[in-house]
Write a protein that holds these residues in place. Sequence first.
Motif, PDB file in Angstrom:
ATOM      1  N   THR A  43       0.837  -1.197   0.000  1.00  0.00           N
ATOM      2  CA  THR A  43       0.000   0.000   0.000  1.00  0.00           C
ATOM      3  C   THR A  43       0.874   1.250   0.000  1.00  0.00           C
ATOM      4  O   THR A  43       1.842   1.341   0.752  1.00  0.00           O
ATOM      5  N   TYR A  44       0.503   2.192  -0.864  1.00  0.00           N
ATOM      6  CA  TYR A  44       1.209   3.465  -0.995  1.00  0.00           C
ATOM      7  C   TYR A  44       0.279   4.608  -0.599  1.00  0.00           C
ATOM      8  O   TYR A  44      -0.873   4.641  -1.016  1.00  0.00           O
ATOM      9  N   GLU A  45       0.788   5.541   0.196  1.00  0.00           N
ATOM     10  CA  GLU A  45       0.040   6.751   0.534  1.00  0.00           C
ATOM     11  C   GLU A  45       0.459   7.828  -0.458  1.00  0.00           C
ATOM     12  O   GLU A  45       1.643   8.149  -0.562  1.00  0.00           O
ATOM     13  N   ILE A  46      -0.506   8.367  -1.173  1.00  0.00           N
ATOM     14  CA  ILE A  46      -0.228   9.301  -2.259  1.00  0.00           C
ATOM     15  C   ILE A  46      -0.237  10.738  -1.714  1.00  0.00           C
ATOM     16  O   ILE A  46      -1.205  11.170  -1.110  1.00  0.00           O
ATOM     17  N   GLU A  47       0.856  11.442  -1.966  1.00  0.00           N
ATOM     18  CA  GLU A  47       0.981  12.828  -1.512  1.00  0.00           C
ATOM     19  C   GLU A  47       0.976  13.773  -2.710  1.00  0.00           C
ATOM     20  O   GLU A  47       1.479  13.437  -3.784  1.00  0.00           O
ATOM     21  N   LYS A  48       0.413  14.954  -2.507  1.00  0.00           N
ATOM     22  CA  LYS A  48       0.316  15.965  -3.561  1.00  0.00           C
ATOM     23  C   LYS A  48       1.702  16.286  -4.129  1.00  0.00           C
ATOM     24  O   LYS A  48       1.873  16.412  -5.345  1.00  0.00           O
ATOM     25  N   GLY A  49       2.695  16.409  -3.250  1.00  0.00           N
ATOM     26  CA  GLY A  49       4.053  16.712  -3.699  1.00  0.00           C
ATOM     27  C   GLY A  49       4.634  15.633  -4.596  1.00  0.00           C
ATOM     28  O   GLY A  49       5.359  15.932  -5.551  1.00  0.00           O
ATOM     29  N   ALA A  52       3.115  16.112  -8.086  1.00  0.00           N
ATOM     30  CA  ALA A  52       3.708  17.269  -8.773  1.00  0.00           C
ATOM     31  C   ALA A  52       5.136  16.964  -9.238  1.00  0.00           C
ATOM     32  O   ALA A  52       5.505  17.272 -10.381  1.00  0.00           O
ATOM     33  N   ARG A  53       5.941  16.331  -8.376  1.00  0.00           N
ATOM     34  CA  ARG A  53       7.329  16.001  -8.752  1.00  0.00           C
ATOM     35  C   ARG A  53       7.362  14.966  -9.882  1.00  0.00           C
ATOM     36  O   ARG A  53       8.214  15.046 -10.762  1.00  0.00           O
ATOM     37  N   PHE A  54       6.438  14.002  -9.840  1.00  0.00           N
ATOM     38  CA  PHE A  54       6.392  12.997 -10.900  1.00  0.00           C
ATOM     39  C   PHE A  54       6.067  13.674 -12.232  1.00  0.00           C
ATOM     40  O   PHE A  54       6.727  13.421 -13.246  1.00  0.00           O
ATOM     41  N   ALA A  55       5.038  14.535 -12.242  1.00  0.00           N
ATOM     42  CA  ALA A  55       4.649  15.233 -13.475  1.00  0.00           C
ATOM     43  C   ALA A  55       5.810  16.083 -13.994  1.00  0.00           C
ATOM     44  O   ALA A  55       6.084  16.122 -15.208  1.00  0.00           O
ATOM     45  N   GLU A  56       6.502  16.747 -13.088  1.00  0.00           N
ATOM     46  CA  GLU A  56       7.662  17.555 -13.487  1.00  0.00           C
ATOM     47  C   GLU A  56       8.756  16.675 -14.084  1.00  0.00           C
ATOM     48  O   GLU A  56       9.360  17.020 -15.098  1.00  0.00           O
ATOM     49  N   ILE A  69      -5.845  25.400  -7.943  1.00  0.00           N
ATOM     50  CA  ILE A  69      -6.993  26.224  -8.370  1.00  0.00           C
ATOM     51  C   ILE A  69      -7.536  25.750  -9.712  1.00  0.00           C
ATOM     52  O   ILE A  69      -8.745  25.534  -9.868  1.00  0.00           O
ATOM     53  N   LYS A  70      -6.651  25.570 -10.691  1.00  0.00           N
ATOM     54  CA  LYS A  70      -7.109  25.095 -12.006  1.00  0.00           C
ATOM     55  C   LYS A  70      -7.681  23.684 -11.904  1.00  0.00           C
ATOM     56  O   LYS A  70      -8.676  23.361 -12.546  1.00  0.00           O
ATOM     57  N   ALA A  71      -7.069  22.845 -11.095  1.00  0.00           N
ATOM     58  CA  ALA A  71      -7.555  21.470 -10.939  1.00  0.00           C
ATOM     59  C   ALA A  71      -8.936  21.454 -10.278  1.00  0.00           C
ATOM     60  O   ALA A  71      -9.799  20.656 -10.648  1.00  0.00           O
ATOM     61  N   ARG A  72      -9.178  22.340  -9.318  1.00  0.00           N
ATOM     62  CA  ARG A  72     -10.499  22.405  -8.657  1.00  0.00           C
ATOM     63  C   ARG A  72     -11.601  22.812  -9.624  1.00  0.00           C
ATOM     64  O   ARG A  72     -12.743  22.419  -9.454  1.00  0.00           O
ATOM     65  N   ASN A  73     -11.248  23.608 -10.618  1.00  0.00           N
ATOM     66  CA  ASN A  73     -12.233  24.051 -11.600  1.00  0.00           C
ATOM     67  C   ASN A  73     -12.406  23.054 -12.745  1.00  0.00           C
ATOM     68  O   ASN A  73     -13.165  23.317 -13.675  1.00  0.00           O
ATOM     69  N   SER A  74     -11.722  21.942 -12.675  1.00  0.00           N
ATOM     70  CA  SER A  74     -11.842  20.915 -13.724  1.00  0.00           C
ATOM     71  C   SER A  74     -12.952  19.929 -13.370  1.00  0.00           C
ATOM     72  O   SER A  74     -13.507  19.966 -12.267  1.00  0.00           O
ATOM     73  N   ARG A  75     -13.231  19.044 -14.260  1.00  0.00           N
ATOM     74  CA  ARG A  75     -14.251  18.006 -14.002  1.00  0.00           C
ATOM     75  C   ARG A  75     -13.824  17.055 -12.879  1.00  0.00           C
ATOM     76  O   ARG A  75     -14.643  16.335 -12.331  1.00  0.00           O
ATOM     77  N   TYR A  76     -12.528  17.045 -12.523  1.00  0.00           N
ATOM     78  CA  TYR A  76     -12.039  16.170 -11.460  1.00  0.00           C
ATOM     79  C   TYR A  76     -12.195  16.799 -10.078  1.00  0.00           C
ATOM     80  O   TYR A  76     -12.115  16.100  -9.078  1.00  0.00           O
ATOM     81  N   GLY A  77     -12.358  18.106 -10.011  1.00  0.00           N
ATOM     82  CA  GLY A  77     -12.572  18.781  -8.743  1.00  0.00           C
ATOM     83  C   GLY A  77     -11.345  18.884  -7.863  1.00  0.00           C
ATOM     84  O   GLY A  77     -11.449  19.214  -6.681  1.00  0.00           O
ATOM     85  N   GLY A  78     -10.186  18.608  -8.398  1.00  0.00           N
ATOM     86  CA  GLY A  78      -8.955  18.699  -7.621  1.00  0.00           C
ATOM     87  C   GLY A  78      -7.801  18.039  -8.356  1.00  0.00           C
ATOM     88  O   GLY A  78      -7.956  17.498  -9.457  1.00  0.00           O
ATOM     89  N   ILE A  79      -6.651  18.087  -7.718  1.00  0.00           N
ATOM     90  CA  ILE A  79      -5.436  17.513  -8.309  1.00  0.00           C
ATOM     91  C   ILE A  79      -5.585  15.999  -8.456  1.00  0.00           C
ATOM     92  O   ILE A  79      -6.118  15.327  -7.577  1.00  0.00           O
ATOM     93  N   ILE A  80      -5.107  15.505  -9.582  1.00  0.00           N
ATOM     94  CA  ILE A  80      -5.046  14.059  -9.835  1.00  0.00           C
ATOM     95  C   ILE A  80      -3.637  13.714 -10.314  1.00  0.00           C
ATOM     96  O   ILE A  80      -2.863  14.602 -10.669  1.00  0.00           O
ATOM     97  N   ALA A  81      -3.337  12.427 -10.323  1.00  0.00           N
ATOM     98  CA  ALA A  81      -2.027  11.967 -10.798  1.00  0.00           C
ATOM     99  C   ALA A  81      -2.101  11.642 -12.287  1.00  0.00           C
ATOM    100  O   ALA A  81      -3.141  11.206 -12.788  1.00  0.00           O
TER     101      ALA A  81
END
Length: 170
Positions: A43-49, A52-56, A69-81
């Motif tokens: 089991t892995y606990e997923i962190e926002k950081g 972001a580092r993976f995407a970078e 902010i942009k992710a909250r205004n998307s159909r996902y309602g927040g940051i996703i991986a």
Amino acid sequence: TKTRYKLILLLLKETKERIMPDENTIIPKSLQNAIGVESDPITYEIEKGHIARFAEAIGDENPLYSDEIKARNSRYGGIIAPPTFYRALRPGSLPETAESPFTRNLDAGSDWEYFEPIRPGDRITVTIKLADVVEREGRLGKMIIITRETRYENQLGQIVATQKTNGISY
């Protein structure tokens, strides 16, 4: 009707071969017995950081992966991986008996299915199992095709993705 009868006989023959392997098979009994055996879950606990580092690291500037902010205004309602983030979530090992007797191996590709996005705060549990082992004749002689299935499940019990991986051993 005659064609249908031949098709039924062919299907029965393939089923019989799967259930009762040829005694001259190169597939070791230990590998045959490992079909369906699942790894211990990790089991892995997923962190926002981490997202972001993976995407970078992969050069993906999609704001869904780092801009709250942009992710909250998307159909996902927040940051996703990103979908490729699953590759960083390694499953446990299969039993040693699930190894091919050959030393040369080729990646024959993967098929992915995505059902739910990974979000910060998710707890993703990963398991892998040996799904199938088939013997084939190739240009270089006998080979074994090994299929593994990896399952990614979140803390809500939802399967978020599956991966079917094929390998050729010769």
